[in-house]
Design an enzyme around this catalytic site. Structure first.
Site, PDB file in Angstrom:
ATOM      1  N   ASN A 108       0.831  -1.220   0.000  1.00  0.00           N
ATOM      2  CA  ASN A 108       0.000   0.000   0.000  1.00  0.00           C
ATOM      3  C   ASN A 108       0.861   1.264   0.000  1.00  0.00           C
ATOM      4  O   ASN A 108       0.569   2.230  -0.692  1.00  0.00           O
ATOM      5  CB  ASN A 108      -0.938   0.006   1.209  1.00  0.00           C
ATOM      6  N   HIS A 154     -17.680  36.591 -29.740  1.00  0.00           N
ATOM      7  CA  HIS A 154     -18.897  35.934 -30.261  1.00  0.00           C
ATOM      8  C   HIS A 154     -18.677  35.355 -31.663  1.00  0.00           C
ATOM      9  O   HIS A 154     -19.605  35.291 -32.464  1.00  0.00           O
ATOM     10  CB  HIS A 154     -20.096  36.890 -30.291  1.00  0.00           C
ATOM     11  N   SER A 275      -7.610  13.171 -48.769  1.00  0.00           N
ATOM     12  CA  SER A 275      -8.845  12.391 -48.738  1.00  0.00           C
ATOM     13  C   SER A 275      -8.737  11.262 -49.742  1.00  0.00           C
ATOM     14  O   SER A 275      -8.201  11.438 -50.833  1.00  0.00           O
ATOM     15  CB  SER A 275     -10.025  13.306 -49.076  1.00  0.00           C
ATOM     16  N   LYS A 281      -8.516  17.630 -51.514  1.00  0.00           N
ATOM     17  CA  LYS A 281      -8.583  17.903 -50.078  1.00  0.00           C
ATOM     18  C   LYS A 281      -7.228  17.882 -49.381  1.00  0.00           C
ATOM     19  O   LYS A 281      -6.337  17.123 -49.725  1.00  0.00           O
ATOM     20  CB  LYS A 281      -9.468  16.854 -49.404  1.00  0.00           C
ATOM     21  N   GLU A 288      -7.237  17.854 -35.479  1.00  0.00           N
ATOM     22  CA  GLU A 288      -8.491  17.196 -35.094  1.00  0.00           C
ATOM     23  C   GLU A 288      -8.249  16.083 -34.081  1.00  0.00           C
ATOM     24  O   GLU A 288      -9.036  15.884 -33.151  1.00  0.00           O
ATOM     25  CB  GLU A 288      -9.186  16.632 -36.341  1.00  0.00           C
TER      26      GLU A 288
HETATM   27  N1  ARG Z   1      -1.173  -3.560  -7.268  1.00  0.00           N
HETATM   28  C1  ARG Z   1      -1.706  -2.894  -6.140  1.00  0.00           C
HETATM   29  C2  ARG Z   1      -2.238  -1.513  -6.562  1.00  0.00           C
HETATM   30  O1  ARG Z   1      -1.816  -1.047  -7.559  1.00  0.00           O
HETATM   31  C3  ARG Z   1      -0.650  -2.720  -5.094  1.00  0.00           C
HETATM   32  C4  ARG Z   1      -1.194  -2.548  -3.723  1.00  0.00           C
HETATM   33  C5  ARG Z   1      -1.839  -3.823  -3.309  1.00  0.00           C
HETATM   34  N2  ARG Z   1      -2.218  -3.775  -1.946  1.00  0.00           N
HETATM   35  C6  ARG Z   1      -3.038  -4.701  -1.423  1.00  0.00           C
HETATM   36  N3  ARG Z   1      -3.303  -4.581  -0.176  1.00  0.00           N
HETATM   37  N4  ARG Z   1      -3.564  -5.632  -2.157  1.00  0.00           N
HETATM   38  O2  ARG Z   1      -3.059  -0.928  -5.917  1.00  0.00           O
END
Ligand code: ARG
Length: 465
Positions: A108, A154, A275, A281, A288
């Protein structure tokens, strides 16, 4: 990585489906740097022996080298994500010491760190590309010298302006985009390492050293926020959306002005297509496509906002879905910036035609009213009188300065022989003489100021590199 408490194997199709390695592999270099910083903190905390640290550092370097020299090394069918991949490879290279790397940390915090490093690097790269594009605009502004064109409100012709003044309007937008990136970078530049899964590491890791080693300003202040927060991605993609919006408005104007009806711009052949049906063209496809891609980057921002809006603290797997919109937005912007710059360098302006358009359709009417104001006529009345003069000119299919003094005096006695010089194009431009106005002297100052600010933004981007 986590199979201990499971008694059944995962459904293979679910297991495959939930992986992120297909896209998060591009975070590998950040993952390796962050892992090395974590390893050093572990060693200071006494969890790794100097020898183990040394093995892990060499192992991480080897992974980096192999990924560089043989990209197929990354085609690992078992890796769940970039974090898993590194750990797996490390164990292969250094054996059991590799298993120690994950002590006191969580994916995390790792993903939060990698993504902050990615956003930081992308800010720098995009700022650099923006500086190139802005320089192309300023060069064109300088080359246009005192050429004039109509400015529109405008979508109707309003007043003459210098071509340079018009081009510099885009530089202002792009300078704000550059500032937004710098600002976003500043806020993203805090290091989640040491936050672990949600409550902070259970080992006494030196968070400050890890942050400094990785070039962050400081550690993030709250472990729950650090692992849950994706604001920095949303801010960044929102800055990119604004940048794309500006480019989209630019392309829209270039397309309009390159139509035969305006005829102000000749599309550069190198960036246009023909085109398959109509041999005559030439189409501005580059423009675009940029306009269309702006819609997709705004879509990325929308996706990010909707993904994150309903998830409780802290980490939830939904957050993994933030990566692809982020990567997509960056890839879109980085791939088109040099092309937009190339287009801007190659496009040809039909300056005589632009000047001609600036001198037809009574675009000097506001200046004509100012002439009367200078003679003491209240502006509301002057407006009314010039309106009548415009009516007469329209009737006679001529310009205000082509009316006779007699005709003008019939409308009001304040009209005099000096009127005709006053409403000439050069004077009309010159009297818009306020800071930020189109008077040639002001535009000269604006060019110098833009160049200075572009150079400053370049310096800032280099200072990070
Ligand atoms: N691959 C996960 C993500 O991108 C990494 C973190 C995963 N954490 C967990 N508790 N499963 O979020």
């Amino acid at each position: 990585m986590w199979s201990g408490r499971f008694r059944q194997p995962l459904d293979p199709s679910f297991e495959k489906w939930q992986r992120s390695f297909g896209f998060d592999r591009r975070l590998l270099s950040f993952e390796l740097q962050a892992s090395a910083a974590h390893a050093r903190a572990l060693s200071h905390a006494g969890v790794l022996t100097p020898d183990e640290l040394n093995q892990i550092e060499r192992g991480l370097e080897q992974i980096a080298a192999r990924a560089e020299s043989a990209p197929e090394f990354l085609d690992d069918p078992e890796a769940e994500d970039v974090h898993h991949f590194v750990e797996k490879q490390l164990v292969k290279i250094v054996g059991d010491a590799g298993f120690k790397l994950h002590s006191g940390r969580s994916r995390n915090e790792q993903i939060a760190t990698d993504l902050r490093m990615f956003v930081r690097a992308a800010c720098d790269e995009i700022s650099e590309a923006l500086a190139e594009l802005m320089s192309a605009f300023v060069n064109r502004a300088e080359q246009a010298r005192d050429s004039a064109m109509p400015a529109y409100t405008h979508t109707q012709p309003a007043e003459p302006v210098l071509v340079a003044h018009w081009l510099l309007a885009y530089v202002e937008m792009l300078l704000r985009d550059t500032e937004r990136l710098a600002d976003c970078r500043r806020r993203a530049n805090f290091c989640p390492l040491g936050s672990a899964a949600v409550a902070g590491s259970t080992l006494p890791l030196d968070r400050h050293s890890m942050a400094v080693e990785l070039g962050f300003a400081a550690p993030t202040p709250n472990s729950i926020d650090a692992t849950a927060d994706r604001d920095f991605i949303i801010e960044f993609v929102s800055a990119l959306s604004l940048l794309m919006l500006h480019l989209s408005r630019w392309t829209e104007e270039m397309l309009l002005f390159s139509s035969r009806e305006y005829g102000f711009i000749r599309l550069p052949e190198a960036y246009s297509t023909g085109s398959s049906a109509m041999p005559q063209k030439m189409n501005g496809d580059l423009l675009e496509l940029i306009r269309g891609k702006a819609g997709r980057v705004i879509g990325d921002l929308t996706a990010l906002l909707v993904i994150t809006k309903g998830i409780p603290l802290a980490y939830d797997k939904d957050l993994q879905e933030c990566q692809e919109p982020l990567f997509h937005a960056v890839d879109v912007v980085l791939s088109l910036m040099p092309l937009a710059t190339g287009w801007m360098k190659a496009a040809e302006f039909d300056l005589p035609r632009m000047r001609e358009a600036a001198q037809t359709g009574c675009l000097n009417a506001f200046a004509a009213a100012t002439y009367l104001t200078n003679k003491g006529v209240p502006f509301r009345i002057a407006h009314e009188l010039v309106g009548k003069a415009v009516c007469l000119a329209l009737q006679k299919q001529c310009e205000l300065q082509e009316l006779s003094l007699q005709e003008l005096r019939k409308l009001d006695a304040h009209f005099d022989g000096d009127f005709f010089d006053f409403v000439k194009l050069e004077n009309v431009l010159a009297i818009h003489n306020v800071p930020g106005g189109t008077a040639p002297a002001r535009v000269q100052e604006a060019i110098a100021s833009a160049r200075k600010r572009i150079a400053q933004s370049r310096e800032e981007a280099h200072a990070h590199a």
